[in-house]
Write an enzyme that holds these catalytic residues in place. Structure first.
Site, PDB file in Angstrom:
ATOM      1  N   ARG A  53      43.069 118.478 116.844  1.00  0.00           N
ATOM      2  CA  ARG A  53      42.271 117.370 117.368  1.00  0.00           C
ATOM      3  C   ARG A  53      41.895 117.577 118.830  1.00  0.00           C
ATOM      4  O   ARG A  53      40.786 117.250 119.249  1.00  0.00           O
ATOM      5  CB  ARG A  53      43.040 116.061 117.191  1.00  0.00           C
ATOM      6  CG  ARG A  53      43.183 115.651 115.737  1.00  0.00           C
ATOM      7  CD  ARG A  53      43.821 114.289 115.598  1.00  0.00           C
ATOM      8  NE  ARG A  53      43.827 113.845 114.214  1.00  0.00           N
ATOM      9  CZ  ARG A  53      44.219 112.646 113.819  1.00  0.00           C
ATOM     10  NH1 ARG A  53      44.637 111.772 114.713  1.00  0.00           N
ATOM     11  NH2 ARG A  53      44.185 112.324 112.545  1.00  0.00           N
ATOM     12  N   ASP A 164      42.601  97.029 120.411  1.00  0.00           N
ATOM     13  CA  ASP A 164      42.996  98.380 120.028  1.00  0.00           C
ATOM     14  C   ASP A 164      43.016  99.243 121.276  1.00  0.00           C
ATOM     15  O   ASP A 164      42.429  98.890 122.317  1.00  0.00           O
ATOM     16  CB  ASP A 164      42.036  98.965 118.989  1.00  0.00           C
ATOM     17  CG  ASP A 164      42.671 100.116 118.200  1.00  0.00           C
ATOM     18  OD1 ASP A 164      43.280  99.842 117.144  1.00  0.00           O
ATOM     19  OD2 ASP A 164      42.581 101.267 118.648  1.00  0.00           O
TER      20      ASP A 164
END
Length: 294
Positions: A53, A164
């Site tokens: 990632r 979030d």
């Protein structure tokens, strides 16, 4: 409709993806950094995932190796923290995931709350903590809007807070635009009522109804940092979030949730999560549904 954003790519990286191998020293630094700033525990088994990632992030920054990325975090951690959190966290969600939670809201909790609010004049507040790309808070908004109408409670001050850590996920949540295949969990009746089908450049997408936007406030929040809101909340949804945290972090987090819930307030967890051995402020009343004692 605004353009869709925050699309999540797969983890596969081309053989020439750059960054080289993630060495022991770099992985230890990243593991400690992510734990300190995000509360996420990265075991050795996550090394390949982190490498894959972060390779994309290195390309975006024009960095040639992971050591340079670690130096960037050392010297200016805040400049990259949001991006790193987005890369590391897994934003997997869907509309009406764990349907039994919504059934409990519709059949029992919302009618009770609305009756109480009508008598007391108090506001109704629900927090979607770890809202990811927004499917959860908008599903909550659907059942809340329907309950307000069904019970003649349109005058009640009712809102959903959605927070979030990931800027990319929050952008999607704010836009409220989703590919049609992401609507699989929504009934046909609710799709017709609450989702607006796109046309032209938005062909194949749908946007949430403006009424749902009125009910949902989307804000960035790191659960490990200071919280600007003071509550109280009638319910907190924190589903499939604490699976990334170790035991001490979970204990601190659930104590903070308990402080924002009144006696009788509800906490909803994910299907693989539990308060057993972690917190005794709550009693289990259903499948991963807890009520605060008091």
């Amino acid at each position: 409709m605004r353009a869709a954003a925050g699309m999540v790519q797969g983890d596969a990286v081309p053989a020439d993806g750059g960054g080289g191998a993630l060495g022991d020293a770099e992985f230890r630094f990243l593991r400690d950094f992510v734990y300190e700033h995000c509360g996420i525990a990265l075991g050795e088994h996550k090394r390949q995932l982190v490498q894959g990632r972060l390779a994309r992030r290195l390309r975006a920054l024009g960095l040639r190796h992971f050591g340079a990325y670690c130096e960037l975090l050392r010297h200016d951690p805040q400049s990259e923290l949001d991006n790193l959190a987005s890369v590391i966290s897994t934003n997997v969600t869907s509309f009406f995931r764990e349907q039994h939670h919504y059934d409990l809201l519709v059949d029992e909790l919302l009618p009770q709350w609305l009756q109480q609010k009508r008598r007391s004049g108090d506001r109704l507040r629900i927090w979607s903590a770890g809202c990811s790309t927004g499917e959860e808070p908008y599903a909550l908004a659907m059942v809340l809007a329907e309950a307000l109408e069904r019970h003649g409670a349109a005058g009640i001050d009712a809102k959903i807070l959605a927070t979030d850590l990931s800027p990319q996920a929050l952008e999607t949540a704010r836009n409220g635009v989703y590919p049609l295949e992401r609507l699989a969990g929504i009934s046909d009746e609710r799709r017709c009522r609450w989702m607006l089908r796109g046309a032209g450049e938005y062909e194949g997408f749908a946007c949430v109804h403006p009424r749902l936007r009125e009910l949902v406030t989307v804000q960035p929040l790191n659960l490990l940092h200071e919280w600007p809101m003071r509550g109280p909340f009638d319910a907190i949804f924190c589903r499939n979030v604490v699976i990334y945290f170790d035991q001490p972090t979970k204990q601190r987090l659930f104590r903070r949730y308990a402080a924002l819930l009144p006696a009788g307030g509800h906490l909803f967890l994910g299907h693989s999560e539990s308060l057993h051995g972690i917190n005794d402020d709550f009693e289990l009343i259903g499948r991963t549904v807890y009520r605060k004692l008091g």
